[in-house]
Design a protein around this motif. Structure first.
Motif, PDB file in Angstrom:
ATOM      1  N   LEU A  10       0.838  -1.197   0.000  1.00  0.00           N
ATOM      2  CA  LEU A  10       0.000   0.000   0.000  1.00  0.00           C
ATOM      3  C   LEU A  10       0.873   1.247   0.000  1.00  0.00           C
ATOM      4  O   LEU A  10       1.913   1.273   0.649  1.00  0.00           O
ATOM      5  CB  LEU A  10      -0.868   0.015   1.257  1.00  0.00           C
ATOM      6  N   PRO A  11       0.438   2.295  -0.677  1.00  0.00           N
ATOM      7  CA  PRO A  11       1.171   3.555  -0.574  1.00  0.00           C
ATOM      8  C   PRO A  11       0.854   4.181   0.789  1.00  0.00           C
ATOM      9  O   PRO A  11      -0.310   4.399   1.110  1.00  0.00           O
ATOM     10  CB  PRO A  11       0.601   4.396  -1.716  1.00  0.00           C
ATOM     11  N   LEU A  12       1.850   4.379   1.584  1.00  0.00           N
ATOM     12  CA  LEU A  12       1.656   4.935   2.931  1.00  0.00           C
ATOM     13  C   LEU A  12       2.521   6.191   3.061  1.00  0.00           C
ATOM     14  O   LEU A  12       3.403   6.275   3.898  1.00  0.00           O
ATOM     15  CB  LEU A  12       2.023   3.888   3.988  1.00  0.00           C
ATOM     16  N   ARG A  13       2.227   7.170   2.224  1.00  0.00           N
ATOM     17  CA  ARG A  13       3.053   8.365   2.154  1.00  0.00           C
ATOM     18  C   ARG A  13       2.639   9.445   3.143  1.00  0.00           C
ATOM     19  O   ARG A  13       3.409  10.344   3.433  1.00  0.00           O
ATOM     20  CB  ARG A  13       3.017   8.926   0.740  1.00  0.00           C
ATOM     21  N   ASN A  14       1.404   9.388   3.628  1.00  0.00           N
ATOM     22  CA  ASN A  14       0.938  10.462   4.501  1.00  0.00           C
ATOM     23  C   ASN A  14      -0.125   9.924   5.463  1.00  0.00           C
ATOM     24  O   ASN A  14      -0.503   8.760   5.400  1.00  0.00           O
ATOM     25  CB  ASN A  14       0.395  11.629   3.655  1.00  0.00           C
ATOM     26  N   GLY A  25      -8.967  -2.240   6.972  1.00  0.00           N
ATOM     27  CA  GLY A  25      -8.695  -3.473   7.706  1.00  0.00           C
ATOM     28  C   GLY A  25      -7.244  -3.908   7.706  1.00  0.00           C
ATOM     29  O   GLY A  25      -6.921  -4.996   8.168  1.00  0.00           O
ATOM     30  N   HIS A  26      -6.358  -3.088   7.178  1.00  0.00           N
ATOM     31  CA  HIS A  26      -4.937  -3.401   7.232  1.00  0.00           C
ATOM     32  C   HIS A  26      -4.422  -2.950   8.590  1.00  0.00           C
ATOM     33  O   HIS A  26      -4.799  -1.905   9.087  1.00  0.00           O
ATOM     34  CB  HIS A  26      -4.177  -2.687   6.115  1.00  0.00           C
ATOM     35  N   GLY A  27      -3.582  -3.734   9.181  1.00  0.00           N
ATOM     36  CA  GLY A  27      -3.086  -3.429  10.518  1.00  0.00           C
ATOM     37  C   GLY A  27      -3.651  -4.405  11.524  1.00  0.00           C
ATOM     38  O   GLY A  27      -4.482  -5.258  11.199  1.00  0.00           O
ATOM     39  N   PHE A  28      -3.188  -4.289  12.725  1.00  0.00           N
ATOM     40  CA  PHE A  28      -3.581  -5.201  13.789  1.00  0.00           C
ATOM     41  C   PHE A  28      -4.909  -4.763  14.403  1.00  0.00           C
ATOM     42  O   PHE A  28      -5.291  -3.596  14.289  1.00  0.00           O
ATOM     43  CB  PHE A  28      -2.489  -5.259  14.858  1.00  0.00           C
ATOM     44  N   GLY A  87       4.896   1.068   9.675  1.00  0.00           N
ATOM     45  CA  GLY A  87       5.596  -0.203   9.850  1.00  0.00           C
ATOM     46  C   GLY A  87       4.654  -1.322  10.268  1.00  0.00           C
ATOM     47  O   GLY A  87       4.774  -2.455   9.799  1.00  0.00           O
ATOM     48  N   ARG A  88       3.724  -1.016  11.155  1.00  0.00           N
ATOM     49  CA  ARG A  88       2.758  -2.028  11.609  1.00  0.00           C
ATOM     50  C   ARG A  88       1.886  -2.510  10.447  1.00  0.00           C
ATOM     51  O   ARG A  88       1.610  -3.693  10.303  1.00  0.00           O
ATOM     52  CB  ARG A  88       1.883  -1.464  12.723  1.00  0.00           C
ATOM     53  N   ILE A  89       1.451  -1.582   9.603  1.00  0.00           N
ATOM     54  CA  ILE A  89       0.626  -1.951   8.456  1.00  0.00           C
ATOM     55  C   ILE A  89       1.430  -2.827   7.496  1.00  0.00           C
ATOM     56  O   ILE A  89       0.948  -3.856   7.025  1.00  0.00           O
ATOM     57  CB  ILE A  89       0.080  -0.698   7.737  1.00  0.00           C
ATOM     58  N   ARG A  90       2.665  -2.444   7.234  1.00  0.00           N
ATOM     59  CA  ARG A  90       3.500  -3.240   6.325  1.00  0.00           C
ATOM     60  C   ARG A  90       3.808  -4.609   6.918  1.00  0.00           C
ATOM     61  O   ARG A  90       3.838  -5.601   6.199  1.00  0.00           O
ATOM     62  CB  ARG A  90       4.772  -2.478   5.994  1.00  0.00           C
ATOM     63  N   LEU A  91       4.033  -4.663   8.210  1.00  0.00           N
ATOM     64  CA  LEU A  91       4.276  -5.948   8.865  1.00  0.00           C
ATOM     65  C   LEU A  91       3.049  -6.844   8.744  1.00  0.00           C
ATOM     66  O   LEU A  91       3.152  -8.021   8.422  1.00  0.00           O
ATOM     67  CB  LEU A  91       4.626  -5.731  10.340  1.00  0.00           C
ATOM     68  N   GLN A 100       0.854  -6.825   6.466  1.00  0.00           N
ATOM     69  CA  GLN A 100       0.697  -7.231   5.075  1.00  0.00           C
ATOM     70  C   GLN A 100       1.680  -8.323   4.667  1.00  0.00           C
ATOM     71  O   GLN A 100       1.452  -9.003   3.676  1.00  0.00           O
ATOM     72  CB  GLN A 100       0.948  -6.047   4.137  1.00  0.00           C
ATOM     73  N   ASP A 101       2.779  -8.474   5.377  1.00  0.00           N
ATOM     74  CA  ASP A 101       3.831  -9.418   5.001  1.00  0.00           C
ATOM     75  C   ASP A 101       3.286 -10.840   5.019  1.00  0.00           C
ATOM     76  O   ASP A 101       2.815 -11.314   6.045  1.00  0.00           O
ATOM     77  CB  ASP A 101       5.001  -9.288   5.971  1.00  0.00           C
ATOM     78  N   PRO A 102       3.353 -11.548   3.889  1.00  0.00           N
ATOM     79  CA  PRO A 102       2.809 -12.913   3.852  1.00  0.00           C
ATOM     80  C   PRO A 102       3.553 -13.880   4.781  1.00  0.00           C
ATOM     81  O   PRO A 102       2.990 -14.893   5.187  1.00  0.00           O
ATOM     82  CB  PRO A 102       2.953 -13.328   2.392  1.00  0.00           C
ATOM     83  N   ASP A 103       4.780 -13.575   5.120  1.00  0.00           N
ATOM     84  CA  ASP A 103       5.543 -14.443   6.020  1.00  0.00           C
ATOM     85  C   ASP A 103       5.256 -14.170   7.497  1.00  0.00           C
ATOM     86  O   ASP A 103       5.722 -14.894   8.363  1.00  0.00           O
ATOM     87  CB  ASP A 103       7.041 -14.295   5.760  1.00  0.00           C
ATOM     88  N   PHE A 104       4.504 -13.117   7.780  1.00  0.00           N
ATOM     89  CA  PHE A 104       4.239 -12.746   9.159  1.00  0.00           C
ATOM     90  C   PHE A 104       3.478 -13.838   9.911  1.00  0.00           C
ATOM     91  O   PHE A 104       3.852 -14.232  11.007  1.00  0.00           O
ATOM     92  CB  PHE A 104       3.467 -11.424   9.222  1.00  0.00           C
ATOM     93  N   ASP A 105       2.414 -14.355   9.312  1.00  0.00           N
ATOM     94  CA  ASP A 105       1.619 -15.399   9.966  1.00  0.00           C
ATOM     95  C   ASP A 105       2.445 -16.653  10.209  1.00  0.00           C
ATOM     96  O   ASP A 105       2.302 -17.305  11.246  1.00  0.00           O
ATOM     97  CB  ASP A 105       0.385 -15.753   9.132  1.00  0.00           C
ATOM     98  N   VAL A 106       3.308 -16.975   9.263  1.00  0.00           N
ATOM     99  CA  VAL A 106       4.182 -18.147   9.418  1.00  0.00           C
ATOM    100  C   VAL A 106       5.122 -17.940  10.604  1.00  0.00           C
ATOM    101  O   VAL A 106       5.310 -18.837  11.430  1.00  0.00           O
ATOM    102  CB  VAL A 106       4.976 -18.408   8.116  1.00  0.00           C
TER     103      VAL A 106
END
Length: 98
Positions: free
Chosen positions: A14-18, A29-32, A67-71, A73-79
């Protein structure tokens, strides 16, 4: 002067510029769980404690939630979470005195 770490989004990120981008991502719904409300509260606290010439606290909130949103989104995060949970369960079972 040290170089700041610049987060480079991966493909499909996602673009998270601002602040608007972060709010939109959290509304989608992105994020914890609870991040949408926590972001607004943390941002408000940072704004209230910042001076007009020092907005470092505000920037820190933005960087943290980006950072939390990008984390999230990371497909390896759940693993990684599952591996940690499995390891914790194994260590508890093998703990002396159990």
């Amino acid at each position: 002067m040290s170089a700041q770490h610049a987060e480079t989004p991966g493909p499909g990120a996602l673009p998270l510029r601002n602040i608007g981008d972060i709010r939109a991502a959290l509304r989608s719904g992105h994020g914890f769980p609870g991040d949408r409300e926590s972001f607004e509260a943390d941002l408000q606290r940072a704004l209230e404690t910042s001076s007009e010439t020092d907005l470092n606290a505000v920037a820190a909130v933005i960087v943290d939630y980006r950072g939390r949103i990008r984390l999230y989104q990371d497909p390896d995060f759940d693993v990684a979470i599952q591996e940690g949970t499995d390891l914790t369960a194994l260590l508890k079972r093998e703990a002396p005195g159990r």
